[in-house]
Design a protein around this motif. Structure first.
Motif, mmCIF file in Angstrom:
data_model
loop_
_atom_site.group_PDB
_atom_site.id
_atom_site.type_symbol
_atom_site.label_atom_id
_atom_site.label_comp_id
_atom_site.label_asym_id
_atom_site.label_seq_id
_atom_site.Cartn_x
_atom_site.Cartn_y
_atom_site.Cartn_z
ATOM 1 N N GLN A 133 27.236 21.762 73.656
ATOM 2 C CA GLN A 133 27.561 20.338 73.626
ATOM 3 C C GLN A 133 26.931 19.705 72.398
ATOM 4 N N LEU A 134 27.621 18.703 71.855
ATOM 5 C CA LEU A 134 27.158 18.019 70.657
ATOM 6 C C LEU A 134 26.832 16.569 70.998
ATOM 7 N N GLU A 135 25.669 16.119 70.557
ATOM 8 C CA GLU A 135 25.281 14.727 70.757
ATOM 9 C C GLU A 135 25.854 13.893 69.620
ATOM 10 N N ILE A 136 26.573 12.826 69.975
ATOM 11 C CA ILE A 136 27.229 12.013 68.956
ATOM 12 C C ILE A 136 27.005 10.531 69.222
ATOM 13 N N SER A 137 27.307 9.731 68.207
ATOM 14 C CA SER A 137 27.278 8.280 68.320
ATOM 15 C C SER A 137 28.533 7.736 67.654
ATOM 16 N N CYS A 138 29.247 6.848 68.361
ATOM 17 C CA CYS A 138 30.473 6.275 67.817
ATOM 18 C C CYS A 138 30.950 5.168 68.748
ATOM 19 N N LEU A 139 32.030 4.509 68.364
ATOM 20 C CA LEU A 139 32.666 3.554 69.257
ATOM 21 C C LEU A 139 33.269 4.304 70.443
ATOM 22 N N SER A 152 36.958 32.028 63.182
ATOM 23 C CA SER A 152 37.800 33.069 62.585
ATOM 24 C C SER A 152 37.215 33.644 61.295
ATOM 25 N N GLY A 153 36.154 33.042 60.766
ATOM 26 C CA GLY A 153 35.532 33.576 59.556
ATOM 27 C C GLY A 153 34.191 34.237 59.803
ATOM 28 N N LEU A 154 33.846 34.458 61.064
ATOM 29 C CA LEU A 154 32.527 35.005 61.382
ATOM 30 C C LEU A 154 32.543 36.529 61.425
ATOM 31 N N ASP A 155 31.898 37.144 60.442
ATOM 32 C CA ASP A 155 31.652 38.583 60.467
ATOM 33 C C ASP A 155 30.268 38.821 61.066
ATOM 34 N N ILE A 156 29.921 40.072 61.244
ATOM 35 C CA ILE A 156 28.598 40.397 61.766
ATOM 36 C C ILE A 156 27.528 39.874 60.809
ATOM 37 N N GLY A 157 26.563 39.165 61.366
ATOM 38 C CA GLY A 157 25.495 38.596 60.555
ATOM 39 C C GLY A 157 25.763 37.176 60.097
ATOM 40 N N HIS A 158 26.943 36.648 60.402
ATOM 41 C CA HIS A 158 27.290 35.287 60.001
ATOM 42 C C HIS A 158 27.085 34.317 61.167
ATOM 43 N N SER A 159 26.927 33.033 60.835
ATOM 44 C CA SER A 159 26.679 32.027 61.866
ATOM 45 C C SER A 159 27.211 30.667 61.429
ATOM 46 N N ILE A 160 27.326 29.765 62.390
ATOM 47 C CA ILE A 160 27.749 28.389 62.135
ATOM 48 C C ILE A 160 26.672 27.464 62.682
ATOM 49 N N HIS A 161 26.268 26.495 61.861
ATOM 50 C CA HIS A 161 25.254 25.528 62.263
ATOM 51 C C HIS A 161 25.897 24.145 62.415
ATOM 52 N N VAL A 162 25.135 23.219 62.964
ATOM 53 C CA VAL A 162 25.644 21.865 63.183
ATOM 54 C C VAL A 162 26.152 21.257 61.878
ATOM 55 N N SER A 163 25.450 21.523 60.784
ATOM 56 C CA SER A 163 25.847 20.958 59.490
ATOM 57 C C SER A 163 27.202 21.475 59.013
ATOM 58 N N ASP A 164 27.686 22.580 59.598
ATOM 59 C CA ASP A 164 28.976 23.152 59.197
ATOM 60 C C ASP A 164 30.151 22.564 59.977
ATOM 61 N N LEU A 165 29.873 21.796 61.017
ATOM 62 C CA LEU A 165 30.940 21.297 61.881
ATOM 63 C C LEU A 165 31.721 20.167 61.223
ATOM 64 N N ARG A 166 32.995 20.109 61.547
ATOM 65 C CA ARG A 166 33.850 19.013 61.101
ATOM 66 C C ARG A 166 34.083 18.079 62.281
ATOM 67 N N VAL A 167 33.696 16.827 62.109
ATOM 68 C CA VAL A 167 33.858 15.847 63.184
ATOM 69 C C VAL A 167 34.795 14.743 62.712
ATOM 70 N N PRO A 168 35.447 14.050 63.639
ATOM 71 C CA PRO A 168 36.376 12.980 63.257
ATOM 72 C C PRO A 168 35.669 11.849 62.511
ATOM 73 N N GLU A 169 36.431 11.118 61.743
ATOM 74 C CA GLU A 169 35.898 9.973 61.010
ATOM 75 C C GLU A 169 35.344 8.937 61.992
ATOM 76 N N VAL A 171 32.515 9.288 63.613
ATOM 77 C CA VAL A 171 31.631 9.946 64.579
ATOM 78 C C VAL A 171 30.384 10.446 63.856
ATOM 79 N N LYS A 172 29.219 10.057 64.345
ATOM 80 C CA LYS A 172 27.947 10.502 63.783
ATOM 81 C C LYS A 172 27.339 11.567 64.689
ATOM 82 N N VAL A 173 26.874 12.646 64.081
ATOM 83 C CA VAL A 173 26.243 13.723 64.839
ATOM 84 C C VAL A 173 24.744 13.463 64.918
ATOM 85 N N LEU A 174 24.179 13.571 66.118
ATOM 86 C CA LEU A 174 22.766 13.279 66.330
ATOM 87 C C LEU A 174 21.900 14.530 66.409
ATOM 88 N N ASN A 175 22.520 15.699 66.542
ATOM 89 C CA ASN A 175 21.748 16.944 66.580
ATOM 90 C C ASN A 175 21.138 17.242 65.213
#
Length: 212
Positions: A133-139, A152-169, A171-175
């Motif tokens: 779950q992602l903590e967000i702030s918005c209307l 679909s781009g994750l090979d072994i040893g790869h990862s995705i962090h919060v900073s890599d996420l795409r969120v709608p215009e 929306v602010k991410v609080l994590n």
């Protein structure tokens, strides 16, 4: 996101016996909190809220109408703040609602939904998702149903962090940006071969008797 109507009525009792009785009749007790409301007790048909949750999700805006005998219904714009379920039956037991303003930003959480197939998993890697779950702030009108995470781009040893996420215009991410969302790690491999055998210790030499 448009509002969904929810009809409720003032709750007349607070005792355990009263709450059990209305639950047996198919109603669910709840409380509405907000600037104009100081913990107002309400009750409503459980099936109505279950249908809303199933069709629209937990973050949908509710147009609550509090019916009152002989009086004009009071109307409030609310969000679901907390839902308590029966441990065995999984029925809704109690709901907290939060009154909101459509002009003010609010903080809430949305689910992270994985999409695509990770190439690393196809070759035996293990996919792990520590953040669901992602903590967000918005209307309130801008709250997304969920946030998609493309793996679909994750090979072994790869990862995705919060900073890599795409969120709608809007929306602010609080994590924390460095928080780990999902990763693919190498599989555990069985140890090759058998453990080396420990050589037997040579028997100790017998003590030689020394003749005087």
């Amino acid at each position: 996101m448009t509002g969904v109507e929810l009809e409720v009525r003032p709750r007349k009792g607070r005792t355990k016996g009263y709450l059990n009785r209305i639950r047996a009749e198919g109603f669910v007790p709840g409380v509405v909190y907000g600037k104009q409301l100081d913990g107002v007790g309400v009750e409503f048909e459980g099936r109505a809220l279950e249908a809303i949750l199933k069709r629209h999700g937990r973050n949908t805006i509710l147009n609550m109408r509090i019916q009152s005998n002989g009086k004009k219904p009071r109307k409030y714009t609310v969000l679901i703040k907390d839902v308590q379920y029966h441990l065995m039956k999984n029925d809704i037991q109690h709901v907290d609602f939060q009154q909101i303003s459509l002009k003010d930003e609010i903080s809430t959480v949305v689910n992270l939904h994985l999409v695509g197939e990770a190439p690393g998993v196809a070759v035996g890697g293990n996919l792990s998702q520590p953040l669901r779950q992602l903590e967000i702030s918005c209307l309130a009108t801008a709250i997304p149903d969920s946030i998609e995470v493309d793996v679909s781009g994750l090979d072994i040893g790869h990862s995705i962090h919060v900073s890599d996420l795409r969120v709608p215009e809007g929306v602010k991410v609080l994590n924390e940006p460095q928080a780990l969302v999902v990763s693919v790690t190498a599989p555990r491999r069985a140890e090759a071969g058998e453990a080396a055998e420990t050589p037997e210790a040579a028997p100790a030499d017998e003590e030689k008797q020394v003749n005087e």
